[in-house]
Write a protein that holds these residues in place. Structure first.
Motif, PDB file in Angstrom:
ATOM      1  N   LYS A  31       0.869  -1.252   0.141  1.00 12.88           N
ATOM      2  CA  LYS A  31      -0.055  -0.181  -0.038  1.00 12.88           C
ATOM      3  C   LYS A  31       0.669   1.270  -0.174  1.00 12.88           C
ATOM      4  O   LYS A  31       1.741   1.410   0.533  1.00 12.88           O
ATOM      5  CB  LYS A  31      -0.720  -0.069   1.219  1.00 12.88           C
ATOM      6  CG  LYS A  31      -1.883  -1.176   1.291  1.00 12.88           C
ATOM      7  CD  LYS A  31      -2.790  -1.065   2.460  1.00 12.88           C
ATOM      8  CE  LYS A  31      -3.602  -2.429   2.316  1.00 12.88           C
ATOM      9  NZ  LYS A  31      -4.797  -2.342   3.524  1.00 12.88           N
ATOM     10  N   GLU A  32       0.288   2.394  -0.714  1.00  6.27           N
ATOM     11  CA  GLU A  32       1.047   3.540  -0.841  1.00  6.27           C
ATOM     12  C   GLU A  32       0.040   4.784  -0.663  1.00  6.27           C
ATOM     13  O   GLU A  32      -0.868   4.613  -1.218  1.00  6.27           O
ATOM     14  CB  GLU A  32       2.003   3.616  -2.223  1.00  6.27           C
ATOM     15  CG  GLU A  32       2.727   2.379  -2.387  1.00  6.27           C
ATOM     16  CD  GLU A  32       3.493   2.787  -3.782  1.00  6.27           C
ATOM     17  OE1 GLU A  32       4.335   3.325  -4.056  1.00  6.27           O
ATOM     18  OE2 GLU A  32       2.934   1.709  -4.766  1.00  6.27           O
ATOM     19  N   LEU A  33       0.288   5.765  -0.055  1.00  4.59           N
ATOM     20  CA  LEU A  33      -0.289   6.858   0.018  1.00  4.59           C
ATOM     21  C   LEU A  33       0.608   8.090  -0.058  1.00  4.59           C
ATOM     22  O   LEU A  33       1.580   8.096   0.627  1.00  4.59           O
ATOM     23  CB  LEU A  33      -1.113   7.068   1.450  1.00  4.59           C
ATOM     24  CG  LEU A  33      -1.724   8.366   1.631  1.00  4.59           C
ATOM     25  CD1 LEU A  33      -3.149   8.115   0.712  1.00  4.59           C
ATOM     26  CD2 LEU A  33      -2.083   8.352   3.089  1.00  4.59           C
ATOM     27  N   TYR A  34       0.363   8.844  -0.983  1.00  6.12           N
ATOM     28  CA  TYR A  34       0.944  10.213  -1.174  1.00  6.12           C
ATOM     29  C   TYR A  34       0.089  11.504  -1.244  1.00  6.12           C
ATOM     30  O   TYR A  34      -0.936  11.422  -1.652  1.00  6.12           O
ATOM     31  CB  TYR A  34       1.960  10.083  -2.503  1.00  6.12           C
ATOM     32  CG  TYR A  34       2.762   9.070  -2.683  1.00  6.12           C
ATOM     33  CD1 TYR A  34       4.071   9.009  -1.854  1.00  6.12           C
ATOM     34  CD2 TYR A  34       2.262   8.049  -3.269  1.00  6.12           C
ATOM     35  CE1 TYR A  34       4.726   7.709  -2.042  1.00  6.12           C
ATOM     36  CE2 TYR A  34       3.156   6.619  -3.353  1.00  6.12           C
ATOM     37  CZ  TYR A  34       4.463   6.748  -2.918  1.00  6.12           C
ATOM     38  OH  TYR A  34       5.016   5.693  -2.907  1.00  6.12           O
ATOM     39  N   ASP A  35       0.669  12.382  -0.568  1.00  3.31           N
ATOM     40  CA  ASP A  35       0.075  13.822  -0.433  1.00  3.31           C
ATOM     41  C   ASP A  35       0.568  14.386  -1.749  1.00  3.31           C
ATOM     42  O   ASP A  35       1.891  14.874  -1.600  1.00  3.31           O
ATOM     43  CB  ASP A  35       0.567  14.611   0.762  1.00  3.31           C
ATOM     44  CG  ASP A  35      -0.380  15.892   0.734  1.00  3.31           C
ATOM     45  OD1 ASP A  35      -0.501  16.564  -0.496  1.00  3.31           O
ATOM     46  OD2 ASP A  35      -0.801  16.327   1.956  1.00  3.31           O
ATOM     47  N   THR A  36       0.001  14.485  -2.825  1.00  6.77           N
ATOM     48  CA  THR A  36       0.588  15.113  -4.092  1.00  6.77           C
ATOM     49  C   THR A  36       0.770  16.735  -4.055  1.00  6.77           C
ATOM     50  O   THR A  36       1.455  16.962  -4.864  1.00  6.77           O
ATOM     51  CB  THR A  36      -0.566  14.821  -5.235  1.00  6.77           C
ATOM     52  OG1 THR A  36      -1.878  15.279  -5.179  1.00  6.77           O
ATOM     53  CG2 THR A  36      -0.613  13.401  -5.439  1.00  6.77           C
ATOM     54  N   GLN A  37       0.271  17.197  -3.146  1.00  7.14           N
ATOM     55  CA  GLN A  37       0.212  18.828  -2.992  1.00  7.14           C
ATOM     56  C   GLN A  37       1.741  19.065  -2.291  1.00  7.14           C
ATOM     57  O   GLN A  37       2.488  19.724  -2.850  1.00  7.14           O
ATOM     58  CB  GLN A  37      -0.692  19.353  -2.105  1.00  7.14           C
ATOM     59  CG  GLN A  37      -0.731  20.880  -2.184  1.00  7.14           C
ATOM     60  CD  GLN A  37      -2.132  21.305  -1.409  1.00  7.14           C
ATOM     61  OE1 GLN A  37      -2.644  20.814  -0.696  1.00  7.14           O
ATOM     62  NE2 GLN A  37      -2.544  22.583  -2.056  1.00  7.14           N
ATOM     63  N   LEU A  38       1.977  18.320  -1.234  1.00  2.88           N
ATOM     64  CA  LEU A  38       3.368  18.444  -0.485  1.00  2.88           C
ATOM     65  C   LEU A  38       4.318  17.667  -1.215  1.00  2.88           C
ATOM     66  O   LEU A  38       5.543  17.884  -0.827  1.00  2.88           O
ATOM     67  CB  LEU A  38       3.020  17.912   0.878  1.00  2.88           C
ATOM     68  CG  LEU A  38       2.211  18.653   1.760  1.00  2.88           C
ATOM     69  CD1 LEU A  38       1.923  18.022   3.288  1.00  2.88           C
ATOM     70  CD2 LEU A  38       2.788  20.188   2.028  1.00  2.88           C
TER      71      LEU A  38
END
Length: 89
Positions: A31-38
């Motif tokens: 699983k991966e989660l990224y904050d594309t803004q930061l």
């Protein structure tokens, strides 16, 4: 929005986040989660910092989107918000 790739990776984009799951050979999901803004280059995986409930909610949302069809997909997409993302303190 549901996303798919050749390596059987599936994901959803919502708010400023992208959540991805890739099946591993042992049957588990990476699983991966990224904050594309930061983190627009998707370098810092935040998935391990999610609460158990938040991780389960995102996995469930992705599973439902993979299996939906027609107008039910739009309704599901509208329920996937940044409120699902909760981190361990």
């Amino acid at each position: 929005m549901l996303e798919t790739a050749q390596d059987k990776r599936n994901g959803i984009r919502f708010g400023s986040y992208v959540y991805l799951e890739t099946p591993e050979q042992n049957g588990t999901m990476f699983k991966e989660l990224y904050d594309t803004q930061l983190d627009p280059d998707l370098v810092y995986n935040l998935a391990e910092r999610l609460t158990t409930d938040s991780s389960a909610a995102l996995a469930d949302a992705l599973s439902q989107l993979r299996d939906c069809s027609g107008n039910s997909c739009r309704k599901l997409e509208n329920n996937i918000t940044s409120k699902l993302v909760k981190f361990i303190d």
